[in-house]
Design a protein around this motif. Structure first.
Motif, PDB file in Angstrom:
ATOM      1  N   GLU A  72       0.828  -1.209   0.000  1.00 58.27           N
ATOM      2  CA  GLU A  72       0.000   0.000   0.000  1.00 58.27           C
ATOM      3  C   GLU A  72       0.861   1.258   0.000  1.00 58.27           C
ATOM      4  O   GLU A  72       0.540   2.241  -0.673  1.00 58.27           O
ATOM      5  N   VAL A  73       1.987   1.249   0.738  1.00 56.31           N
ATOM      6  CA  VAL A  73       2.906   2.387   0.747  1.00 56.31           C
ATOM      7  C   VAL A  73       3.448   2.629  -0.657  1.00 56.31           C
ATOM      8  O   VAL A  73       3.456   3.760  -1.153  1.00 56.31           O
ATOM      9  N   LEU A  74       3.915   1.567  -1.307  1.00 59.73           N
ATOM     10  CA  LEU A  74       4.470   1.722  -2.652  1.00 59.73           C
ATOM     11  C   LEU A  74       3.404   2.187  -3.641  1.00 59.73           C
ATOM     12  O   LEU A  74       3.659   3.081  -4.455  1.00 59.73           O
ATOM     13  N   THR A  75       2.230   1.594  -3.575  1.00 64.15           N
ATOM     14  CA  THR A  75       1.153   1.975  -4.478  1.00 64.15           C
ATOM     15  C   THR A  75       0.807   3.452  -4.306  1.00 64.15           C
ATOM     16  O   THR A  75       0.631   4.172  -5.299  1.00 64.15           O
ATOM     17  N   ALA A  76       0.749   3.911  -3.062  1.00 57.58           N
ATOM     18  CA  ALA A  76       0.445   5.320  -2.787  1.00 57.58           C
ATOM     19  C   ALA A  76       1.525   6.258  -3.319  1.00 57.58           C
ATOM     20  O   ALA A  76       1.271   7.438  -3.537  1.00 57.58           O
ATOM     21  N   ASN A  77       2.723   5.703  -3.538  1.00 53.15           N
ATOM     22  CA  ASN A  77       3.839   6.499  -4.054  1.00 53.15           C
ATOM     23  C   ASN A  77       4.082   6.262  -5.541  1.00 53.15           C
ATOM     24  O   ASN A  77       5.157   6.572  -6.056  1.00 53.15           O
ATOM     25  N   GLY A  78       3.091   5.705  -6.236  1.00 52.86           N
ATOM     26  CA  GLY A  78       3.163   5.586  -7.679  1.00 52.86           C
ATOM     27  C   GLY A  78       3.802   4.334  -8.240  1.00 52.86           C
ATOM     28  O   GLY A  78       4.049   4.261  -9.444  1.00 52.86           O
TER      29      GLY A  78
END
Length: 100
Positions: A72-78
């Protein structure tokens, strides 16, 4: 959150998939998915520059909980991040080899 199975991860690895293991270094040394890179979850945000934005990255931990949060962290950062359901424990239970 995107999620994948152990079988799908194995197929993706055959195609050169990127895998980040977010467990602690001691856990990683005990055994990990071959080809995985260890970036512990408490270091992931500071080390985002090491993650290739141009390809999917499979996230793994012991069971899928920590890697799910980091997906989720990576997804939120593109990033195109995919959580590995069941994690390294499921990989081992499937009878696949581990690296040390």
């Amino acid at each position: 959150m995107r999620e994948t199975t152990i079988d799908q991860l194995a197929a993706a690895l055959d195609q050169g998939a990127a895998v980040i293991d977010v467990r602690e270094p001691a856990e990683f040394r005990e055994g990990h998915v071959p080809g995985a890179i260890n970036i512990p979850m408490d270091q992931l945000f500071a080390r985002l520059g090491e993650v290739d934005r141009d390809r999917s990255v499979h996230m793994v931990c012991a069971s899928g909980n920590r890697s799910g949060a980091m997906t989720e962290v990576l997804t939120a950062n593109g990033f195109d991040a995919i959580n590995v359901a069941g994690g390294t424990n499921a990989w081992i239970r499937s009878g696949r080899p581990i690296a040390k």
